[in-house]
Design a protein around this motif. Structure first.
Motif, PDB file in Angstrom:
ATOM      1  N   UNK A  51       0.819  -1.206   0.000  1.00  0.00           N
ATOM      2  CA  UNK A  51       0.000   0.000   0.000  1.00  0.00           C
ATOM      3  C   UNK A  51       0.859   1.265   0.000  1.00  0.00           C
ATOM      4  N   UNK A  52       2.082   1.170   0.544  1.00  0.00           N
ATOM      5  CA  UNK A  52       3.023   2.284   0.423  1.00  0.00           C
ATOM      6  C   UNK A  52       3.416   2.475  -1.031  1.00  0.00           C
ATOM      7  N   UNK A  53       3.638   1.360  -1.739  1.00  0.00           N
ATOM      8  CA  UNK A  53       3.934   1.445  -3.167  1.00  0.00           C
ATOM      9  C   UNK A  53       2.753   2.041  -3.926  1.00  0.00           C
ATOM     10  N   UNK A  54       1.529   1.674  -3.527  1.00  0.00           N
ATOM     11  CA  UNK A  54       0.345   2.259  -4.152  1.00  0.00           C
ATOM     12  C   UNK A  54       0.295   3.773  -3.924  1.00  0.00           C
ATOM     13  N   UNK A  55       0.647   4.210  -2.721  1.00  0.00           N
ATOM     14  CA  UNK A  55       0.654   5.647  -2.433  1.00  0.00           C
ATOM     15  C   UNK A  55       1.588   6.384  -3.383  1.00  0.00           C
ATOM     16  N   UNK A  56       2.785   5.826  -3.591  1.00  0.00           N
ATOM     17  CA  UNK A  56       3.732   6.459  -4.506  1.00  0.00           C
ATOM     18  C   UNK A  56       3.228   6.394  -5.947  1.00  0.00           C
ATOM     19  N   UNK A  57       2.577   5.302  -6.308  1.00  0.00           N
ATOM     20  CA  UNK A  57       2.006   5.157  -7.643  1.00  0.00           C
ATOM     21  C   UNK A  57       0.981   6.259  -7.906  1.00  0.00           C
ATOM     22  N   UNK A  58       0.097   6.487  -6.960  1.00  0.00           N
ATOM     23  CA  UNK A  58      -0.933   7.525  -7.117  1.00  0.00           C
ATOM     24  C   UNK A  58      -0.292   8.891  -7.299  1.00  0.00           C
ATOM     25  N   UNK A  59       0.703   9.201  -6.472  1.00  0.00           N
ATOM     26  CA  UNK A  59       1.384  10.491  -6.580  1.00  0.00           C
ATOM     27  C   UNK A  59       2.002  10.642  -7.969  1.00  0.00           C
ATOM     28  N   UNK A  60       2.580   9.567  -8.488  1.00  0.00           N
ATOM     29  CA  UNK A  60       3.157   9.623  -9.824  1.00  0.00           C
ATOM     30  C   UNK A  60       2.145   9.967 -10.893  1.00  0.00           C
ATOM     31  N   UNK A  61       0.910   9.498 -10.750  1.00  0.00           N
ATOM     32  CA  UNK A  61      -0.130   9.804 -11.737  1.00  0.00           C
ATOM     33  C   UNK A  61      -0.657  11.232 -11.592  1.00  0.00           C
ATOM     34  N   UNK A  62      -0.688  11.748 -10.365  1.00  0.00           N
ATOM     35  CA  UNK A  62      -1.256  13.075 -10.130  1.00  0.00           C
ATOM     36  C   UNK A  62      -0.278  14.205 -10.423  1.00  0.00           C
ATOM     37  N   UNK A  63       0.997  13.969 -10.220  1.00  0.00           N
ATOM     38  CA  UNK A  63       1.985  15.039 -10.305  1.00  0.00           C
ATOM     39  C   UNK A  63       2.520  15.274 -11.724  1.00  0.00           C
ATOM     40  N   UNK A  64       2.104  14.451 -12.665  1.00  0.00           N
ATOM     41  CA  UNK A  64       2.522  14.627 -14.058  1.00  0.00           C
ATOM     42  C   UNK A  64       1.373  14.171 -14.951  1.00  0.00           C
ATOM     43  N   UNK A  65       1.588  14.199 -16.262  1.00  0.00           N
ATOM     44  CA  UNK A  65       0.563  13.717 -17.188  1.00  0.00           C
ATOM     45  C   UNK A  65       0.253  12.252 -16.920  1.00  0.00           C
ATOM     46  N   UNK A 201      -7.984   3.531  -7.861  1.00  0.00           N
ATOM     47  CA  UNK A 201      -7.259   4.797  -7.828  1.00  0.00           C
ATOM     48  C   UNK A 201      -6.861   5.267  -9.223  1.00  0.00           C
ATOM     49  N   UNK A 202      -6.708   4.360 -10.167  1.00  0.00           N
ATOM     50  CA  UNK A 202      -6.512   4.809 -11.537  1.00  0.00           C
ATOM     51  C   UNK A 202      -7.754   5.546 -12.035  1.00  0.00           C
TER      52      UNK A 202
END
Length: 214
Positions: A51-65, A201-202
């Motif tokens: 779930x920590x990896x999921x948190x970073x995954x979400x941030x990656x989608x929100x902070x860029x295209x 979350x996607x």
């Protein structure tokens, strides 16, 4: 609720029919995120292990295209080029607008220092207290809903006027007591819960991107 939101949710349910029972909570959670971003807020996200990896995954989608282009705008482009014409032009090409988001689980130095000096369960709460402000959203990811560090962070978030979304499995565990919206996917095995968290979350990321950059 506009047709685009329903389209994305319906597409999600078509691919994962078992999520029909949490359809409304997925929408409610999205609306909290949208409201926060409309008012200048940000997302604070944390979890443990996968779930920590999921948190970073979400941030990656929100902070860029994610799927759509997010140009920075003519005013910012002009400002960059006024400071340095050559570098400014390059920066204007590759910078993208962001939806501000922070993965609390990604700060190894702070996490290990806090765990060593104070104890492990309070570190996300400390980060919430330091980074958060009223109007933000905290997304706590816990497959069991009983992760003590997520619960502590949720309590701090609520005290600060930060909306709390729980993303869990089964019945939501103790975390349910401290959230504004719970999304409890209908699985009990950890890896199966995580397999359903990702498409949810996607879907949120796609809907947010369309709302602000579509």
């Amino acid at each position: 609720m506009n047709d685009k939101l329903y389209r994305h949710i319906d597409r999600l349910i078509k691919r994962y029919p078992c999520l029909e029972e949490v359809k409304n909570s997925i929408l409610e959670a999205y609306l909290l995120m949208e409201e926060s971003y409309c008012n200048g807020g940000k997302m604070l996200i944390s979890g443990n292990g996968g779930s920590a990896a999921d948190a970073e995954h979400i941030v990656g989608e929100l902070m860029k295209c994610f799927k759509l282009p997010r140009p920075i705008g003519k005013d910012m482009e002009k400002s960059l080029q006024e400071i340095d014409p050559m570098r400014g032009e390059t920066l204007a090409r590759y910078l993208k607008c962001s939806l501000p988001a922070i993965a609390l689980s990604a700060h190894e130095a702070l996490i290990t220092a806090y765990a060593n000096d104070v104890g492990g369960t309070g570190v996300f709460a400390q980060q919430l207290f330091g980074y958060g402000k009223a109007g933000d959203v905290f997304l706590g990811i816990s497959t069991s809903g009983n992760s003590e560090n997520i619960i502590d962070a949720s309590i701090v978030a609520k005290a600060m006027g930060i909306k709390v979304i729980g993303l869990t499995g089964n019945n939501g565990g103790k975390l349910r007591e401290f959230t504004d919206v719970m999304v409890c996917v209908p699985e009990s095995e950890t890896y199966m819960i995580q397999e359903l968290h990702l498409p949810i979350y996607h879907c949120w990321c796609i809907m947010l991107e369309e709302r602000f950059f579509g």
